[in-house]
Design a protein around this motif. Sequence first.
Motif, PDB file in Angstrom:
ATOM      1  N   HIS A 197       2.640  -9.805  12.964  1.00 43.76           N
ATOM      2  CA  HIS A 197       2.638  -8.625  12.109  1.00 43.76           C
ATOM      3  C   HIS A 197       1.423  -8.662  11.187  1.00 43.76           C
ATOM      4  O   HIS A 197       1.138  -9.674  10.559  1.00 43.76           O
ATOM      5  CB  HIS A 197       3.921  -8.582  11.277  1.00 43.76           C
ATOM      6  N   ASP A 198       0.687  -7.544  11.127  1.00 44.46           N
ATOM      7  CA  ASP A 198      -0.543  -7.486  10.350  1.00 44.46           C
ATOM      8  C   ASP A 198      -0.495  -6.375   9.305  1.00 44.46           C
ATOM      9  O   ASP A 198      -1.520  -5.833   8.924  1.00 44.46           O
ATOM     10  CB  ASP A 198      -1.738  -7.259  11.290  1.00 44.46           C
ATOM     11  N   GLY A 199       0.692  -6.003   8.867  1.00 50.61           N
ATOM     12  CA  GLY A 199       0.817  -4.927   7.901  1.00 50.61           C
ATOM     13  C   GLY A 199       0.945  -3.547   8.529  1.00 50.61           C
ATOM     14  O   GLY A 199       1.011  -2.558   7.837  1.00 50.61           O
ATOM     15  N   GLY A 200       0.980  -3.496   9.881  1.00 46.77           N
ATOM     16  CA  GLY A 200       1.151  -2.216  10.563  1.00 46.77           C
ATOM     17  C   GLY A 200      -0.131  -1.612  11.093  1.00 46.77           C
ATOM     18  O   GLY A 200      -0.118  -0.505  11.625  1.00 46.77           O
ATOM     19  N   MET A 201      -1.262  -2.311  10.967  1.00 43.15           N
ATOM     20  CA  MET A 201      -2.534  -1.779  11.449  1.00 43.15           C
ATOM     21  C   MET A 201      -2.480  -1.455  12.935  1.00 43.15           C
ATOM     22  O   MET A 201      -2.978  -0.423  13.382  1.00 43.15           O
ATOM     23  CB  MET A 201      -3.657  -2.779  11.174  1.00 43.15           C
ATOM     24  N   LEU A 202      -1.893  -2.360  13.721  1.00 45.04           N
ATOM     25  CA  LEU A 202      -1.836  -2.153  15.167  1.00 45.04           C
ATOM     26  C   LEU A 202      -1.025  -0.920  15.528  1.00 45.04           C
ATOM     27  O   LEU A 202      -1.257  -0.302  16.567  1.00 45.04           O
ATOM     28  CB  LEU A 202      -1.239  -3.388  15.861  1.00 45.04           C
ATOM     29  N   MET A 203      -0.041  -0.564  14.715  1.00 41.24           N
ATOM     30  CA  MET A 203       0.764   0.626  14.972  1.00 41.24           C
ATOM     31  C   MET A 203       0.017   1.900  14.557  1.00 41.24           C
ATOM     32  O   MET A 203       0.094   2.931  15.220  1.00 41.24           O
ATOM     33  CB  MET A 203       2.087   0.552  14.190  1.00 41.24           C
ATOM     34  N   LEU A 204      -0.720   1.799  13.444  1.00 40.39           N
ATOM     35  CA  LEU A 204      -1.345   2.988  12.872  1.00 40.39           C
ATOM     36  C   LEU A 204      -2.595   3.416  13.633  1.00 40.39           C
ATOM     37  O   LEU A 204      -2.845   4.618  13.810  1.00 40.39           O
ATOM     38  CB  LEU A 204      -1.691   2.712  11.406  1.00 40.39           C
ATOM     39  N   LEU A 205      -3.390   2.459  14.094  1.00 43.78           N
ATOM     40  CA  LEU A 205      -4.675   2.792  14.720  1.00 43.78           C
ATOM     41  C   LEU A 205      -4.542   3.671  15.960  1.00 43.78           C
ATOM     42  O   LEU A 205      -5.263   4.665  16.082  1.00 43.78           O
ATOM     43  CB  LEU A 205      -5.438   1.506  15.047  1.00 43.78           C
ATOM     44  N   PRO A 206      -3.668   3.340  16.925  1.00 39.45           N
ATOM     45  CA  PRO A 206      -3.567   4.241  18.087  1.00 39.45           C
ATOM     46  C   PRO A 206      -3.074   5.632  17.725  1.00 39.45           C
ATOM     47  O   PRO A 206      -3.474   6.624  18.339  1.00 39.45           O
ATOM     48  CB  PRO A 206      -2.579   3.510  19.008  1.00 39.45           C
ATOM     49  N   PHE A 207      -2.206   5.726  16.710  1.00 37.25           N
ATOM     50  CA  PHE A 207      -1.750   7.047  16.258  1.00 37.25           C
ATOM     51  C   PHE A 207      -2.930   7.864  15.726  1.00 37.25           C
ATOM     52  O   PHE A 207      -3.064   9.059  16.021  1.00 37.25           O
ATOM     53  CB  PHE A 207      -0.683   6.876  15.181  1.00 37.25           C
ATOM     54  N   LEU A 208      -3.805   7.236  14.943  1.00 42.29           N
ATOM     55  CA  LEU A 208      -4.975   7.944  14.407  1.00 42.29           C
ATOM     56  C   LEU A 208      -5.941   8.329  15.517  1.00 42.29           C
ATOM     57  O   LEU A 208      -6.518   9.416  15.495  1.00 42.29           O
ATOM     58  CB  LEU A 208      -5.684   7.067  13.374  1.00 42.29           C
ATOM     59  N   LEU A 209      -6.124   7.449  16.486  1.00 46.14           N
ATOM     60  CA  LEU A 209      -7.026   7.765  17.593  1.00 46.14           C
ATOM     61  C   LEU A 209      -6.544   8.968  18.385  1.00 46.14           C
ATOM     62  O   LEU A 209      -7.335   9.791  18.838  1.00 46.14           O
ATOM     63  CB  LEU A 209      -7.182   6.554  18.513  1.00 46.14           C
ATOM     64  N   LYS A 210      -5.229   9.083  18.549  1.00 50.08           N
ATOM     65  CA  LYS A 210      -4.676  10.182  19.343  1.00 50.08           C
ATOM     66  C   LYS A 210      -4.835  11.537  18.650  1.00 50.08           C
ATOM     67  O   LYS A 210      -4.611  12.572  19.275  1.00 50.08           O
ATOM     68  CB  LYS A 210      -3.192   9.924  19.640  1.00 50.08           C
ATOM     69  N   GLN A 211      -5.252  11.548  17.371  1.00 50.77           N
ATOM     70  CA  GLN A 211      -5.514  12.815  16.712  1.00 50.77           C
ATOM     71  C   GLN A 211      -6.823  13.436  17.193  1.00 50.77           C
ATOM     72  O   GLN A 211      -7.064  14.621  16.994  1.00 50.77           O
ATOM     73  CB  GLN A 211      -5.583  12.622  15.193  1.00 50.77           C
ATOM     74  N   HIS A 212      -7.679  12.614  17.832  1.00 57.85           N
ATOM     75  CA  HIS A 212      -8.955  13.098  18.336  1.00 57.85           C
ATOM     76  C   HIS A 212      -8.804  13.568  19.774  1.00 57.85           C
ATOM     77  O   HIS A 212      -8.005  13.029  20.546  1.00 57.85           O
ATOM     78  CB  HIS A 212     -10.012  11.982  18.246  1.00 57.85           C
ATOM     79  N   HIS A 222      -0.656   4.292  -2.367  1.00 56.61           N
ATOM     80  CA  HIS A 222       0.662   3.997  -1.815  1.00 56.61           C
ATOM     81  C   HIS A 222       0.551   3.846  -0.294  1.00 56.61           C
ATOM     82  O   HIS A 222      -0.364   4.368   0.339  1.00 56.61           O
ATOM     83  CB  HIS A 222       1.620   5.136  -2.168  1.00 56.61           C
ATOM     84  N   THR A 223       1.487   3.124   0.257  1.00 60.95           N
ATOM     85  CA  THR A 223       1.466   2.890   1.704  1.00 60.95           C
ATOM     86  C   THR A 223       1.432   4.194   2.487  1.00 60.95           C
ATOM     87  O   THR A 223       0.755   4.302   3.515  1.00 60.95           O
ATOM     88  CB  THR A 223       2.714   2.071   2.117  1.00 60.95           C
ATOM     89  N   LYS A 224       2.112   5.246   1.979  1.00 60.35           N
ATOM     90  CA  LYS A 224       2.139   6.526   2.688  1.00 60.35           C
ATOM     91  C   LYS A 224       0.774   7.186   2.715  1.00 60.35           C
ATOM     92  O   LYS A 224       0.481   7.962   3.624  1.00 60.35           O
ATOM     93  CB  LYS A 224       3.165   7.458   2.017  1.00 60.35           C
ATOM     94  N   ASN A 225      -0.051   6.904   1.700  1.00 57.33           N
ATOM     95  CA  ASN A 225      -1.382   7.515   1.640  1.00 57.33           C
ATOM     96  C   ASN A 225      -2.476   6.637   2.232  1.00 57.33           C
ATOM     97  O   ASN A 225      -3.641   7.020   2.217  1.00 57.33           O
ATOM     98  CB  ASN A 225      -1.744   7.833   0.178  1.00 57.33           C
ATOM     99  N   TRP A 226      -2.108   5.463   2.738  1.00 61.84           N
ATOM    100  CA  TRP A 226      -3.123   4.537   3.233  1.00 61.84           C
ATOM    101  C   TRP A 226      -3.707   5.064   4.539  1.00 61.84           C
ATOM    102  O   TRP A 226      -3.001   5.479   5.442  1.00 61.84           O
ATOM    103  CB  TRP A 226      -2.514   3.154   3.460  1.00 61.84           C
ATOM    104  N   ARG A 227      -5.000   5.076   4.613  1.00 59.85           N
ATOM    105  CA  ARG A 227      -5.708   5.343   5.849  1.00 59.85           C
ATOM    106  C   ARG A 227      -6.947   4.469   5.836  1.00 59.85           C
ATOM    107  O   ARG A 227      -7.455   4.110   4.770  1.00 59.85           O
ATOM    108  CB  ARG A 227      -6.077   6.817   6.000  1.00 59.85           C
ATOM    109  N   PRO A 228      -7.455   4.107   7.007  1.00 51.74           N
ATOM    110  CA  PRO A 228      -8.632   3.234   7.033  1.00 51.74           C
ATOM    111  C   PRO A 228      -9.859   3.926   6.440  1.00 51.74           C
ATOM    112  O   PRO A 228     -10.300   4.952   6.940  1.00 51.74           O
ATOM    113  CB  PRO A 228      -8.816   2.927   8.525  1.00 51.74           C
ATOM    114  N   GLN A 229     -10.355   3.371   5.345  1.00 51.89           N
ATOM    115  CA  GLN A 229     -11.622   3.818   4.759  1.00 51.89           C
ATOM    116  C   GLN A 229     -12.686   2.845   5.271  1.00 51.89           C
ATOM    117  O   GLN A 229     -12.690   1.677   4.901  1.00 51.89           O
ATOM    118  CB  GLN A 229     -11.566   3.802   3.231  1.00 51.89           C
ATOM    119  N   LEU A 230     -13.564   3.340   6.120  1.00 50.23           N
ATOM    120  CA  LEU A 230     -14.376   2.463   6.947  1.00 50.23           C
ATOM    121  C   LEU A 230     -15.719   2.108   6.326  1.00 50.23           C
ATOM    122  O   LEU A 230     -16.384   2.951   5.726  1.00 50.23           O
ATOM    123  CB  LEU A 230     -14.632   3.122   8.309  1.00 50.23           C
TER     124      LEU A 230
END
Length: 962
Positions: free
Chosen positions: A730-745, A563-571
């Motif tokens: 718009h790319d599905g929200g990737m640009l919004m999600l990536l900086p949020f994930l980076l700020k967790q570090h 689901h979109t709520k559980n999506w995270r980049p699996q690299l």
Amino acid sequence: MDTRPKVSSLLNRMANYTNLTQGAKEHEEAENITEGKKKPAKTMLTAISMSAIATNGVVPAGGSYFMISRALGPEFGGAVGLCFYLGTTFAAAMYILGAIEIFLVYIVPRAAIFRSDDALKESAAMLNNMRVYGTAFLVLMVLVVFIGVRYVNKFASLFLACVIVSILAIYAGAIKSSFAPPHFPVCMLGNRTLSSRHIDVCSKTKEINNMTVPSKLWGFFCNSSQFFNATCDEYFVHNNVTSIQGIPGLASGIITENLWSNYLPKGEIIEKPSAKSSDVLGSLNHEYVLVDITTSFTLLVGIFFPSVTGIMAGSNRSGDLKDAQKSIPIGTILAILTTSFVYLSNVVLFGACIEGVVLRDKFGDAVKGNLVVGTLSWPSPWVIVIGSFFSTCGAGLQSLTGAPRLLQAIAKDNIIPFLRVFGHSKANGEPTWALLLTAAIAELGILIASLDLVAPILSMFFLMCYLFVNLACALQTLLRTPNWRPRFRYYHWALSFMGMSICLALMFISSWYYAIVAMVIAGMIYKYIEYQGAEKEWGDGIRGLSLSAARFALLRLEEGPPHTKNWRPQLLVLLKLDEDLHVKHPRLLTFASQLKAGKGLTIVGSVIVGNFLENYGEALAAEQTIKHLMEAEKVKGFCQLVVAAKLREGISHLIQSCGLGGMKHNTVVMGWPNGWRQSEDARAWKTFIGTVRVTTAAHLALLVAKNISFFPSNVEQFSEGNIDVWWIVHDGGMLMLLPFLLKQHKVWRKCSIRIFTVAQLEDNSIQMKKDLATFLYHLRIEAEVEVVEMHDSDISAYTYERTLMMEQRSQMLRHMRLSKTERDREAQLVKDRNSMLRLTSIGSDEDEETETYQEKVHMTWTKDKYMASRGQKVKSMEGFQDLLNMRPDQSNVRRMHTAVKLNEVIVNKSHEAKLVLLNMPGPPRNPEGDENYMEFLEVLTEGLERVLLVRGGGSEVITIYS
């Protein structure tokens, strides 16, 4: 030359296998040790589980530690084994202190070095005596163990004989008491038990020279030694002083009175329920025998349990047995059956022969400190005294023999590095250094002298060991591993699970806080072993359990996409190796670790060009290099290496085949081909574009890090700065999600997020900014918003995608202004439309398909505006296709115009940003335009220190809904 052994020699070695250390001939006598000295377990369940494990293959030295570690892994084995070692070592100190107490109190009281006439200092003097004599006894026992285990075995035979004689003396005394009970008076006041330590006669008065005078007892309960004018305790006045038989005998029927439990609180007077007593209270007098501690079933279990901790005595010396698989099950079970019978029969005999008030008198105050069991036995109390003394000495020797071997087994496995020195032994196999450490720890227990506070923790260590033995058996049985083939057949996983549950319950029933302390100690040892990296593969059950759990989880993941709520980049991180098989850009792994923060899936892939049969060794070496780098960069994931004839084919194989089931990558991370303009070999940048095309075809997201060498390491931390996001399409929200994930570090935590969006001159920039701010608010992302106005011709390179995707972005922002009712009604429609739209390639083969989608996406637009937009899109598509097909000079002018204009705006706003995230357009359909595409991206990002080009995978990755 084939060096494999012949079948005959292999079978010969297996048949003559021994787990004894070479040169330890004296150890061959160890199997003659009699198991009768072992204590029984509370149940047979742990013994059954241990028998099953012990018969499932050869058991070398280490006993319980070896069983647990090979069944549950080095972490559990080391933690429980070390706790069990400490418990066994301190138990040796307890046994020695018990022997000293018997020696000083019952055998040779005059041998006490320290004495005191003061009752308050008497106990302190006794503790000092126990410290001195305990140390001397410890030295003697250590010397016996140091000389060799065969001498321990010889002493064990002597000690066993004394114990057997003592047990027989108790049975004989019980039988004799049925017709000739011993004289053992107990003084009673009414139904209350009196202490006999300070009274001369069991009477209120006594006769001296034909005169009746008050006794000492009178003085304790009355304020005057004269009969007249004396005020006495009310209970003393109304009740008679009598003397009862403390051991009435087997035929007395006293068992009916002792049959039921009668737990008393601390300070309560010990009473005989059947004795007559006046119903008056009286005052509490110190001449009564009082309960010293509040009793309960759980307390009695805690007191009794240390006497049954010998279940592992045989397994601890498994290395000294010729056939541990045979000796451990038979010896342990027979020992438990024998000692269980002795214990239970003694309990019944004591209840049938001895008064309850005597049994409850812990210190023997009512019988002048005499040994009750010794008085009951026949022919003499000395049989019990000597037997008890030798029993405790023998138990101490057994502990000092087993504990060093347990420590040596742990040290030899090298799972705890600082214990490595204790793995060495003498030529005859005796663990010398481990024995010295064991003696030092035991001496510490003897110096404490009173182990009342330490003893409960030791019981927890033993229970914890039993718990994990049961767990190991249950786990191996349930997993049905092919190697689980024990010769002992009388086991079942349910019995093991029941034993495990009983052990856990007893830990918390006996003392919940000591149980927590023991678990914390074991947990700290577990984490230490895990932190040190115990790289041991023993085929343990935890690994099997992990495989079963992984299989179950993977099958569940196959049910559908996340689901979109559980999506995270699996690299899938694509690394490039140099000629020496070293990683060219290690910072790409650093960036991956910062983006993931240890969560989700990370696969690190690379390609070696060549033939698999010829380059297999290089592939293994490169894999180890990458794994070491992953460990250094703290990347938790997997390494995948492919040997392929062509680099592009190898990358394609990685993108297609990495992962398993639902646990697959959804995002590809790669570096920008630096210096591609100056390179004479065009394969580098052509491979890059080919990778982009393969990623797009697989509907995967793509992250391209430009100037990766300038990206921060994990030790750097930005104290301030911005992460700038340029949201052009718009790319599905990737640009919004990536900086949020980076700020967790920690590296990026203090950076602020700024989001820039591009508007046309005819757009309402103010309203767009408000809509974007509202959108970010609903996404729960804190960011600064800025709208940049540009002429449509300035972004012509994005025209095709913008026609398709900018409309979707505008609809999304307008959607935030709808009322709640309208938003709920439109939510599903937006989701359906978003799932149909994806970031397509510039000038791709999907023109007709996109045309169909475009006709559906108009929402609240007017008909005129919709038709105008459609016409603009068609014109732009035709114009950009002409761009890729026109003459080189015209193409360069248009391309450079677009790149330069966008670059000017981006550099002007984001030249000081710590990281810039940009939409990455797809490559052209016609390969002839590949170089123009590369040039466009190069000029677009010129002048920026760190750039991350982002291309979505065609699905929504972020949502405003909870």
